[in-house]
Design an enzyme around this catalytic site. Sequence first.
Site, short mmCIF file in Angstrom:
data_model
loop_
_atom_site.label_atom_id
_atom_site.label_comp_id
_atom_site.label_asym_id
_atom_site.label_seq_id
_atom_site.Cartn_x
_atom_site.Cartn_y
_atom_site.Cartn_z
N CYS A 91 60.27 -37.30 41.79
CA CYS A 91 59.90 -38.67 41.43
C CYS A 91 60.98 -39.38 40.63
CB CYS A 91 58.59 -38.68 40.63
SG CYS A 91 57.16 -38.13 41.58
N GLN A 152 50.36 -31.31 41.89
CA GLN A 152 50.50 -32.20 40.75
C GLN A 152 49.14 -32.67 40.21
OE1 GLN A 152 53.33 -35.39 40.79
NE2 GLN A 152 54.83 -34.22 41.95
N SER A 210 40.10 -55.25 38.02
CA SER A 210 39.75 -53.85 37.75
C SER A 210 39.00 -53.72 36.43
CB SER A 210 41.02 -53.00 37.71
OG SER A 210 40.71 -51.64 37.49
N SER A 244 48.52 -42.86 40.12
CA SER A 244 49.31 -43.81 40.91
C SER A 244 48.93 -43.71 42.38
CB SER A 244 50.80 -43.53 40.72
OG SER A 244 51.11 -42.20 41.09
N HIS A 345 53.88 -46.48 43.21
CA HIS A 345 54.83 -45.39 42.96
C HIS A 345 55.45 -44.93 44.28
CE1 HIS A 345 56.79 -41.95 41.43
NE2 HIS A 345 55.77 -41.13 41.26
N CYS A 375 58.32 -38.16 34.62
CA CYS A 375 57.98 -36.77 34.95
C CYS A 375 58.30 -36.51 36.41
CB CYS A 375 56.51 -36.50 34.66
SG CYS A 375 55.35 -37.52 35.60
#
Length: 389
Positions: A91, A152, A210, A244, A345, A375
Amino acid sequence: MRDAVIVEAVRTPIGKGKPNGALAHVHPVELLAHTLRTLVERSGIDPGLIDDVIGGTVDQVGEQAMNTTRYAVLSAGFPESVPATTVDRQCGSSQQAVHFAAQGVLSGAYDMVVACGVESMSRVPMWSNVPEGKDPFGPGVAKRFPEGLVPQGISAELIAAKWSIGREQMDAFAVSSHHKAAEAWENGLFDAEVAPLEGVTRDECVRPGSTTETLAGLKPAYRDPVFAERFPQIEWNVTAGNASPINDGASAVLITSSETAARLGLRPLARLHSFAVTGSDPLLMLTGVIPATEKVLRRASLTLGDIDLFEVNEAFSSVVLAWQQETGADLARVNVNGGAIALGHPLGASGTRLTTTLVHAMRQRGARYALQTMCEAGGLANAMVLERV
């Protein structure tokens, strides 16, 4: 003494990484080429002056194989003499590209270089580069971790359990990300960084309406009976709403020295001050941002209080919230225009997307120092400090 400065930074809008996503019809090479062309157009430079183009892509297979960055350079219309390479630090691939590019300028190996990244997750789904039945880790890793590594999502759950981060806290953080991103769009804060593409002008995943009540109705995304037995501490609070999404997008930054910028009449946006990369527990996997932050601050001879703005990649709410607990950072200074939970992402593009958003936010808010950290799968993290010039 040479320095390294960012003089332009752009990104595409970010689309949903699904067949019906707004950018799913665009080949990944063309996504990246669009940011490279825009970078040259907005800066006004001769692309023949670029010494190298370093790009990040995670799933380097299919339409993202064969050194995608090189073909984006050719598609963008750059001279054939401009070289390119594609790197993978998961990432953080394009943040690593920034590190490599800046270090090349600092060393004198480059005078001008582009760091960039792309990922089309609609056309090249995650894990496409690992054929079914194949083991990417090998017997030595299996021996070292006899119980096996984890995906993950399970790491995000383990982090939530270790730092006692509950569902309500993670959902509230996610909602805040959407609201900040929506407000930034409404206030024109992304106008300087986004390069519209084929009628797509805005990030597709931002949800202005949201609410925590809506997110509370989502089911756990990674519940698994095998992992539940192995890790009884997991409470299964990670959902699609506080993680994400899957996305398509590209981003790019132009890096040179202050001397070259002055000679060419370019205005620096920020100086690349300090860099760090760390390894961490590959089981927790996503906690490397904690030691990476400490390491880069030490190298910069700065304290957390010196940092005006932070960009911490929102792979999952639990990652940023655990980082905040350990560092004590003020969340009001973190991802001030929203983060990956809202904006998206697109893996290989995210590093330079964060950098692009950060350098523009620094100018908008008059920030002197900013810190970016990400990360990465396998227990890795990049961090860097930027300084206003």
